[in-house]
Design a protein around this motif. Sequence first.
Motif, short mmCIF file in Angstrom:
data_model
loop_
_atom_site.label_atom_id
_atom_site.label_comp_id
_atom_site.label_asym_id
_atom_site.label_seq_id
_atom_site.Cartn_x
_atom_site.Cartn_y
_atom_site.Cartn_z
N ALA A 220 0.85 -1.20 0.00
CA ALA A 220 0.00 0.00 0.00
C ALA A 220 0.88 1.24 0.00
O ALA A 220 1.73 1.41 0.88
N GLU A 221 0.66 2.10 -0.99
CA GLU A 221 1.40 3.35 -1.06
C GLU A 221 0.63 4.46 -0.33
O GLU A 221 -0.39 4.22 0.29
N ARG A 222 1.12 5.67 -0.44
CA ARG A 222 0.60 6.79 0.36
C ARG A 222 -0.91 6.97 0.19
O ARG A 222 -1.43 6.99 -0.93
N ASP A 223 -1.60 7.08 1.33
CA ASP A 223 -3.04 7.39 1.39
C ASP A 223 -3.91 6.35 0.68
O ASP A 223 -5.06 6.63 0.35
N SER A 224 -3.38 5.17 0.45
CA SER A 224 -4.18 4.13 -0.19
C SER A 224 -4.85 3.24 0.85
O SER A 224 -4.46 3.22 2.02
N THR A 225 -5.86 2.51 0.41
CA THR A 225 -6.62 1.64 1.30
C THR A 225 -6.73 0.25 0.69
O THR A 225 -7.16 0.09 -0.45
N LEU A 226 -6.33 -0.74 1.48
CA LEU A 226 -6.51 -2.15 1.11
C LEU A 226 -7.59 -2.75 1.98
O LEU A 226 -7.57 -2.61 3.21
N GLY A 243 1.15 -11.53 3.23
CA GLY A 243 2.05 -10.46 3.61
C GLY A 243 1.50 -9.11 3.18
O GLY A 243 1.03 -8.96 2.05
N ILE A 244 1.53 -8.15 4.09
CA ILE A 244 1.05 -6.80 3.80
C ILE A 244 2.14 -5.81 4.20
O ILE A 244 2.63 -5.85 5.33
N SER A 245 2.51 -4.93 3.29
CA SER A 245 3.49 -3.89 3.58
C SER A 245 2.85 -2.53 3.39
O SER A 245 2.45 -2.18 2.27
N LEU A 246 2.72 -1.80 4.49
CA LEU A 246 2.14 -0.46 4.46
C LEU A 246 3.29 0.53 4.33
O LEU A 246 3.88 0.97 5.31
N ASP A 247 3.62 0.85 3.08
CA ASP A 247 4.82 1.63 2.81
C ASP A 247 4.59 3.13 2.86
O ASP A 247 5.48 3.89 3.25
N GLY A 248 3.40 3.57 2.43
CA GLY A 248 3.17 4.99 2.28
C GLY A 248 2.48 5.62 3.48
O GLY A 248 1.67 4.99 4.16
N ARG A 249 2.80 6.87 3.74
CA ARG A 249 2.14 7.62 4.82
C ARG A 249 0.62 7.58 4.65
O ARG A 249 0.09 7.77 3.56
N GLY A 250 -0.06 7.29 5.76
CA GLY A 250 -1.52 7.31 5.75
C GLY A 250 -2.18 6.12 5.08
O GLY A 250 -3.40 6.10 4.92
N SER A 251 -1.43 5.10 4.70
CA SER A 251 -2.04 3.92 4.08
C SER A 251 -2.67 3.03 5.14
O SER A 251 -2.33 3.10 6.32
N PRO A 278 4.64 6.36 8.16
CA PRO A 278 3.98 6.94 9.33
C PRO A 278 2.47 7.03 9.14
O PRO A 278 1.96 7.06 8.02
N ARG A 279 1.77 7.07 10.28
CA ARG A 279 0.30 7.22 10.29
C ARG A 279 -0.39 6.12 9.49
O ARG A 279 -1.39 6.37 8.81
N THR A 280 0.11 4.92 9.58
CA THR A 280 -0.51 3.80 8.88
C THR A 280 -1.38 3.00 9.83
O THR A 280 -1.19 3.02 11.05
N THR A 281 -2.33 2.25 9.27
CA THR A 281 -3.33 1.55 10.07
C THR A 281 -3.54 0.15 9.52
O THR A 281 -3.65 -0.04 8.30
N SER A 282 -3.60 -0.84 10.42
CA SER A 282 -3.96 -2.20 10.01
C SER A 282 -4.90 -2.80 11.04
O SER A 282 -4.80 -2.53 12.24
N ASP A 283 -5.82 -3.63 10.57
CA ASP A 283 -6.78 -4.32 11.43
C ASP A 283 -7.06 -5.69 10.83
O ASP A 283 -7.61 -5.79 9.74
N GLY A 310 2.96 7.03 14.79
CA GLY A 310 1.52 7.24 14.67
C GLY A 310 0.76 6.05 14.15
O GLY A 310 -0.40 6.18 13.73
N THR A 311 1.36 4.87 14.18
CA THR A 311 0.71 3.66 13.68
C THR A 311 -0.41 3.21 14.60
O THR A 311 -0.34 3.35 15.82
N SER A 312 -1.45 2.61 13.99
CA SER A 312 -2.51 1.91 14.72
C SER A 312 -2.61 0.52 14.13
O SER A 312 -2.81 0.37 12.92
N ALA A 313 -2.44 -0.52 14.99
CA ALA A 313 -2.40 -1.89 14.48
C ALA A 313 -3.06 -2.84 15.46
O ALA A 313 -2.75 -2.81 16.65
N PHE A 314 -3.95 -3.68 14.95
CA PHE A 314 -4.64 -4.65 15.78
C PHE A 314 -4.77 -5.95 15.01
O PHE A 314 -4.97 -5.95 13.78
N GLU A 315 -4.70 -7.08 15.72
CA GLU A 315 -4.91 -8.39 15.11
C GLU A 315 -5.70 -9.25 16.09
O GLU A 315 -5.39 -9.31 17.28
N THR A 316 -6.74 -9.91 15.57
CA THR A 316 -7.64 -10.71 16.40
C THR A 316 -7.98 -12.00 15.67
O THR A 316 -8.26 -12.00 14.47
#
Length: 412
Positions: A220-226, A243-251, A278-283, A310-316
């Motif tokens: 995922a590049e900048r400001d993109s959503t998967l 495998g998921i790589s959140l490379d871009g800011r805000g992805s 930075p500022r990446t999110t995964s759930d 600024g990352t937010s990451a959760f796995e359940t």
Amino acid sequence: MTTAAEPAWLAGLRDRGRQALASAAMPLPYDEDWKYVDIDFDLDDFRPAEGPSGGLDRDVYLEELGEASSRLTMVDGTVVDIEAGEVEIHRSADIPDGRLAGLYGSMASPQVDVFAAANHALAPPGAVVAIPAGRTLTAPVVVDIQAVAAGAVSFPHVTVVAGPDSEASVVVLYRSAPGAELLISPIVEALADRGARLSVSVVQNLSGAARIVAHHEYVAERDSTLRIGEVGLGGLYARQRLGISLDGRGSSAQVSGIYFGDGSQVLDYRTHVTHRGPRTTSDIFLKGAVADDAQAVWTGLVRIEKGAEGTSAFETNRNLVLSDGAMVNSVPNLEILTDDLQCGHGSSSGPLDEQQLYYLMSRGLPRSPAEHLLVRAFFNEILSGFAAPELAAPSRRAVATKFAGAQQRAAS
């Protein structure tokens, strides 16, 4: 399976795969990414598929999906049909050196394991699905991956590229010939370019004698959503390394999925999420059930790199264990290299809740329908918000059928 018409970049990719394959070995249960399973086959037990066999009829998932914006069909690893429609779909052998050529094979490294190396080394030319920049698709792109030849191993390879500010849904369906003992070792890669909104839904619905070792890699590049959806139902042994790589800011990346194993199935999921920007999110939220003598494995690793402030990451991961012979291994992990973040993980495995059963039965439901209702509700939390809503109804029916069969076997 090299051809004289292959471009130099593809031949080079195949050479790197051959080098990796020459030094690779079959995994062992104490290898970190293969813990908790002892696979009962060798790659050499299967011959490489020699071109495509006859294709399969349409199945219930394809019927539910209806019209597609574009279609790609692969049989025994070979591209047999392309309906490009609203997107660009290229056979990899037809792509000259350039950006698309540079992306094909770049996300799933041949060094990951022997199966990835074999795909790079032995796969027929695959395909690249390119969604044009700024394009919004109203119907899904369907990638129908079929395995037909008994005794064969096939190596499909598909790369999806969502251009900047595009929006699209891609459905990947794995299916196989009934009763055919075979192996499928696919690589599916996807890049969400800057500002893209890409949904990828994967349905693994192989027959009971088939095996699959899949590598799915997303960037995922900048400001993109998967948005990634998973349904795992079939196969004797079914493994997916995601495998998921959140490379871009805000992805951001959201993964939700269900799986149900019965009989002697082994369903094996390994998720690896790396936050680089930075500022990446995964759930990640996966729910599964096992009955009879089935086994489910999930290991999840979230790694937050030093620059990912600024990352937010959760796995359940939640599991139902529906018989004494069934088994679950569920292991979440975190690797944190920065201190500006929010993250968490959770895992649980156990039988149906007896108090909930008692409540339903005290209101007049017999035990078996009450159990069905609880299993349906358990999975509905995922399916009601599934990335491709058309896949929810056939998945509910498939789960109900598998659970009913397990109940009958337990009662006999």
